[in-house]
Design an enzyme around this catalytic site. Sequence first.
Site, mmCIF file in Angstrom:
data_model
loop_
_atom_site.group_PDB
_atom_site.id
_atom_site.type_symbol
_atom_site.label_atom_id
_atom_site.label_comp_id
_atom_site.label_asym_id
_atom_site.label_seq_id
_atom_site.Cartn_x
_atom_site.Cartn_y
_atom_site.Cartn_z
ATOM 1 N N ASP A 88 0.841 -1.203 0.000
ATOM 2 C CA ASP A 88 0.000 0.000 0.000
ATOM 3 C C ASP A 88 0.873 1.248 0.000
ATOM 4 O O ASP A 88 2.048 1.204 0.403
ATOM 5 C CB ASP A 88 -0.974 0.027 1.193
ATOM 6 C CG ASP A 88 -0.290 0.141 2.548
ATOM 7 O OD1 ASP A 88 0.779 -0.464 2.740
ATOM 8 O OD2 ASP A 88 -0.839 0.849 3.424
ATOM 9 N N GLU A 153 -0.069 -0.999 5.899
ATOM 10 C CA GLU A 153 0.968 -0.436 6.766
ATOM 11 C C GLU A 153 0.759 1.051 6.954
ATOM 12 O O GLU A 153 0.894 1.581 8.059
ATOM 13 C CB GLU A 153 2.366 -0.694 6.176
ATOM 14 C CG GLU A 153 3.512 -0.471 7.173
ATOM 15 C CD GLU A 153 3.950 0.983 7.302
ATOM 16 O OE1 GLU A 153 4.582 1.329 8.309
ATOM 17 O OE2 GLU A 153 3.648 1.792 6.400
HETATM 18 N N1 BES Z 1 8.495 3.184 5.726
HETATM 19 C C1 BES Z 1 7.861 4.077 6.635
HETATM 20 C C2 BES Z 1 8.616 4.213 7.941
HETATM 21 C C3 BES Z 1 9.901 4.961 7.743
HETATM 22 C C4 BES Z 1 9.855 6.322 7.492
HETATM 23 C C5 BES Z 1 11.100 4.312 7.747
HETATM 24 C C6 BES Z 1 11.017 7.011 7.237
HETATM 25 C C7 BES Z 1 12.269 5.005 7.485
HETATM 26 C C8 BES Z 1 12.226 6.348 7.218
HETATM 27 C C9 BES Z 1 6.435 3.589 6.878
HETATM 28 O O1 BES Z 1 5.794 3.228 5.681
HETATM 29 C C10 BES Z 1 5.624 4.711 7.472
HETATM 30 O O2 BES Z 1 5.395 5.678 6.796
HETATM 31 N N2 BES Z 1 5.179 4.547 8.719
HETATM 32 C C11 BES Z 1 4.252 5.452 9.304
HETATM 33 C C12 BES Z 1 3.478 4.653 10.311
HETATM 34 C C13 BES Z 1 2.050 5.027 10.501
HETATM 35 C C14 BES Z 1 1.288 5.376 9.279
HETATM 36 C C15 BES Z 1 1.323 4.082 11.382
HETATM 37 C C16 BES Z 1 4.944 6.619 9.955
HETATM 38 O O3 BES Z 1 6.092 6.483 10.420
HETATM 39 O O4 BES Z 1 4.352 7.699 9.992
HETATM 40 MN MN MN Z 2 6.953 2.045 4.485
HETATM 41 MN MN MN Z 3 5.119 5.124 4.687
#
Ligand code: BES
Ligand code: MN
Ligand code: MN
Length: 456
Positions: A88, A153
């Site tokens: 997604d 996710e």
């Molecule tokens: N891949 C990201 C997390 C991430 C962000 C890893 C920057 C490394 C660098 C993940 O898809 C994400 O965006 N997570 C969200 C979580 C939430 C929507 C529950 C976040 O961190 O805001």
């Molecule tokens: Mn991600």
């Molecule tokens: Mn993300």
Amino acid sequence: MKETLDFISSNTATYISELQEFLRIPSISNSSEHTQEMQRCAKFVAEKLTTAGMNRVEIYQTEGHPVVYGEWLGAPGKPTVLIYGHYDVQPVDPIELWDSQPFDPVIKDGKIYARGATDDKGQVYTHIKAVESLFKTLGSLPLNVKFVIEGEEEIGSGNLEPFVKNNKDLLKCDTVVISDTALYAPGLPTITYGLRGLAYCEVEVVGPDRDLHSGSYGGAVANPINVLAKMISQLHDAKGKITIPHFYDTVVKLTAKERAAIKTLKFSDKAFGKEIGLTELSGEAGFSTLERLWARPTLDCNGIFGGFTGKGAKTVIPSKATAKISMRLVPGQDPKKVMSDFAKHIKNIAPKTVKVTVHQLHSGNPVLTPLDSSATVAASKAMEKAFGKKTVFIREGGSIPIVHTFAKLLKAPVVLMGFGLNNENLHSPNEHFNLKHFELGIKSSALFMKEFAGSK
Ligand code: BES
Ligand code: MN
Ligand code: MN
């Protein structure tokens, strides 16, 4: 292994054109508008897992978007790796700031531009192609492989958690490998060993039971926007500390060793600011920028709305105002406890002139992954071989909510071996993925499988 690595080099162009197909599917998870596209995307992933050589592939429907599962367990006696990722993507707005269409991938200067390029389709695809390349060159895999590629996710993995709970045997493994994080710098092999958690909510402040003429009523009633703005401003003190009682009580501090390790990483506040159009940074006093990003909890207003926001003027005192507030959490903090402390506090500081309600949105636990697990050691060696440099270990400010669930329920060490870059505009216009890192990612994954198979 040389044969496999050479095979990857000569097939990367084909793999990139397949990745383009993957990126053409608008798999935005946050609204029901794209339900059909989510199904189509899940099918695409399932087909690619089959082509890659997985001999059992299933699409599990959930109350939300489907989970794609694939396995090949043809190496009895060898360890099992579970590869997790997400298909997604985030919404595309503001669409007018994109230089090309978000779901019509364009390659420019060795980078592929599209929504989901780095987060997370490009990264997920490295593992699928690593497996395929191993099969094509060696006829089998050095260990057992399971894939879990989910579609929620970006909205908190709400349906994956029960899926993991109900399928612990299916998902049984020796390690979980995830590529959904960033390299510390281009070409620099990196393992991320810490992620922040998240507590996200909406605060609604209601005053009068309807919008009022700001002349007839201004001066006699509290304005919910003014009140909300004041409340938000009280959530930090002059030193950048969060004022919610007990907020820091259980925060696990960085060890002296970690602080020293962070200091060895090349970092400049000035360059970091410049990259995002800033001349000054801001944050909690007493900590360096990297410490604040990786190991200190934060509170931010993500959006605020209410009243008249159209063109021109309209003299009105609004009936209500809303703010979206997120808190990034660090090891030791429990999202549920933080959320209830927050709700208590925000109601406490509200004047009697308004009614305040707090609606909880998603949350995620912070995590630290073990630095000494045989999987981390194997991943570090694998990346070192692929990239030709020594691997660095970092933490990350973002969150991946399911990591905590995997560690807790599957009792397997997690390894965050990501190939993105933080400035590849994830969640923002012109998201892209460096294609050199795509190729090195495929090689790292293949090398990891060989390393980890031999280490157990
Ligand atoms: N891949 C990201 C997390 C991430 C962000 C890893 C920057 C490394 C660098 C993940 O898809 C994400 O965006 N997570 C969200 C979580 C939430 C929507 C529950 C976040 O961190 O805001
Ligand atoms: Mn991600
Ligand atoms: Mn993300």
